[in-house]
Design a protein around this motif. Sequence first.
Motif, short mmCIF file in Angstrom:
data_model
loop_
_atom_site.label_atom_id
_atom_site.label_comp_id
_atom_site.label_asym_id
_atom_site.label_seq_id
_atom_site.Cartn_x
_atom_site.Cartn_y
_atom_site.Cartn_z
N UNK A 230 34.50 37.55 42.26
CA UNK A 230 35.31 38.65 41.75
C UNK A 230 36.56 38.12 41.06
N UNK A 231 37.44 38.99 40.62
CA UNK A 231 38.60 38.57 39.84
C UNK A 231 39.65 37.86 40.68
N UNK A 232 39.50 37.84 42.00
CA UNK A 232 40.40 37.09 42.89
C UNK A 232 39.83 35.73 43.28
N UNK A 233 38.66 35.42 42.72
CA UNK A 233 38.04 34.14 43.02
C UNK A 233 37.17 34.14 44.25
N UNK A 234 37.01 35.30 44.91
CA UNK A 234 36.18 35.37 46.10
C UNK A 234 34.69 35.42 45.71
N UNK A 235 33.92 34.62 46.39
CA UNK A 235 32.49 34.59 46.10
C UNK A 235 31.84 35.83 46.72
N UNK A 236 31.16 36.61 45.87
CA UNK A 236 30.50 37.84 46.33
C UNK A 236 28.98 37.70 46.33
N UNK A 237 28.47 36.64 45.73
CA UNK A 237 27.02 36.45 45.70
C UNK A 237 26.73 34.98 45.41
N UNK A 348 32.20 29.40 38.20
CA UNK A 348 32.49 30.82 38.02
C UNK A 348 33.96 31.11 38.31
N UNK A 349 34.54 30.44 39.29
CA UNK A 349 35.96 30.63 39.60
C UNK A 349 36.85 30.15 38.45
N UNK A 350 36.49 29.04 37.84
CA UNK A 350 37.27 28.53 36.70
C UNK A 350 37.20 29.50 35.53
N UNK A 351 36.03 30.02 35.25
CA UNK A 351 35.89 30.99 34.15
C UNK A 351 36.72 32.25 34.42
N UNK A 352 36.71 32.72 35.67
CA UNK A 352 37.50 33.89 36.00
C UNK A 352 39.00 33.60 35.90
N UNK A 353 39.44 32.40 36.31
CA UNK A 353 40.86 32.05 36.23
C UNK A 353 41.30 31.98 34.77
N UNK A 354 40.48 31.45 33.91
CA UNK A 354 40.81 31.41 32.48
C UNK A 354 40.96 32.82 31.92
N UNK A 355 40.07 33.69 32.34
CA UNK A 355 40.13 35.08 31.85
C UNK A 355 41.39 35.78 32.36
N UNK A 356 41.74 35.57 33.62
CA UNK A 356 42.90 36.25 34.21
C UNK A 356 44.20 35.81 33.52
N UNK A 357 44.28 34.53 33.10
CA UNK A 357 45.52 34.04 32.47
C UNK A 357 45.80 34.74 31.14
N UNK A 358 44.76 35.21 30.44
CA UNK A 358 44.95 35.85 29.13
C UNK A 358 44.32 37.25 29.10
N UNK A 359 44.20 37.86 30.27
CA UNK A 359 43.47 39.13 30.33
C UNK A 359 44.12 40.21 29.47
#
Length: 371
Positions: A230-237, A348-359
């Motif tokens: 998810x957008x907090x980096x928690x693994x959901x699946x 997946x966590x790295x991709x989400x972190x990149x997205x959050x920095x410029x969301x």
Amino acid sequence: MVLAPGPNAEAARKKTGKKRGWRRRARPGGGAPEHPARPHPARPPQHHEDFSRNWKALRELLKQKPQASEKPMGVSQTTPQVIQPKNTPARIKKEETQSQGPEREADKRKGPIQLEEKGSKKRAHGDPALKSTYPGPKKQKGPVAPAPPRNPTEEDLWFDDVDLADIETTLGPEAGRIIRQRMGRRKVAMTLEKEQAFTGLTKALALDCEMVGVGPGGEESVAARVSLVNQFGKCVYDKYVKVKQPVTDYRTAISGVRPQHLLQGEDFEVVQKEVADMLKGRVLVGHALHNDLKVLFLDHPKRKVRDTQKYKPFKTQAKSGRPSLKLLAERILGVQIQQAEHCSVQDAQIAMRLYITVRKEWEKAQNRRSL
């Protein structure tokens, strides 16, 4: 009757080399020539008027010496002097020695000669007073400690297009900090997973898959592991997938997948349905998502796809038309990943972190496009 000389006589005269008419003069009295009588060696003169000029010069020189005796030397002490021709090396050397005699004796009494000019002092062999007092090179008592390394400055780091990890490994962390500052970034102690955050599904989910090879040479890729965060980096699946076809290349060095993982995996149809239900109506984040959707045989609305490989500001910052996830993590987040085997959860966590920095900027740009 006198005959005129002929050509033969003239040739004979030239051959002998004697002049015609030369006659040997006869000595008076006739007979063999007598040798002249050898003169008797002259005795030493008895009076000072008969002394030679060399002897007089020697007398004057002896008078100048303070240690010389004032008494006239007797006949037995006289020694015949050899008259040397003028301007000979021996005569010049003797005159220099005689002229410097008193001063030389005085210098010897005073001590060793001190020369002012450097390098003009001659080496004296056998004379301890004139030997050099140079003690010689100093001996080092122990190993010399190396100078502490100097931290690089901004002037030293003039180069571009060099991997940040290589700079830190070669020049140290200070060089990496300068490069990040120049590129407008800061290295922060960041975690890919936010603590005490929501662990369920959020409006945005990041997807990543690990694949293995099937078919001849393992060229065809199939899904072997599927992960969602998810957008907090928690693994959901996070599940492994059973592969129906024989695996010809596990690609363990990259995928990290081994045979025992697939034996415990879920059926592909189950994984496919579960992932599709979780992504329905949500923003899909990932890197090179077309590859992940292809192996899952899924599709997603284009306006809800956020692919970090295709985001133009990321391309400009990484200076690459198709930047890898590892390059973006190093250049933008300052995080090193994929040092050994890949992990789909971490990617997946790295991709989400990149997205959050410029969301905010990314979503504004996406809204302008949709209008």
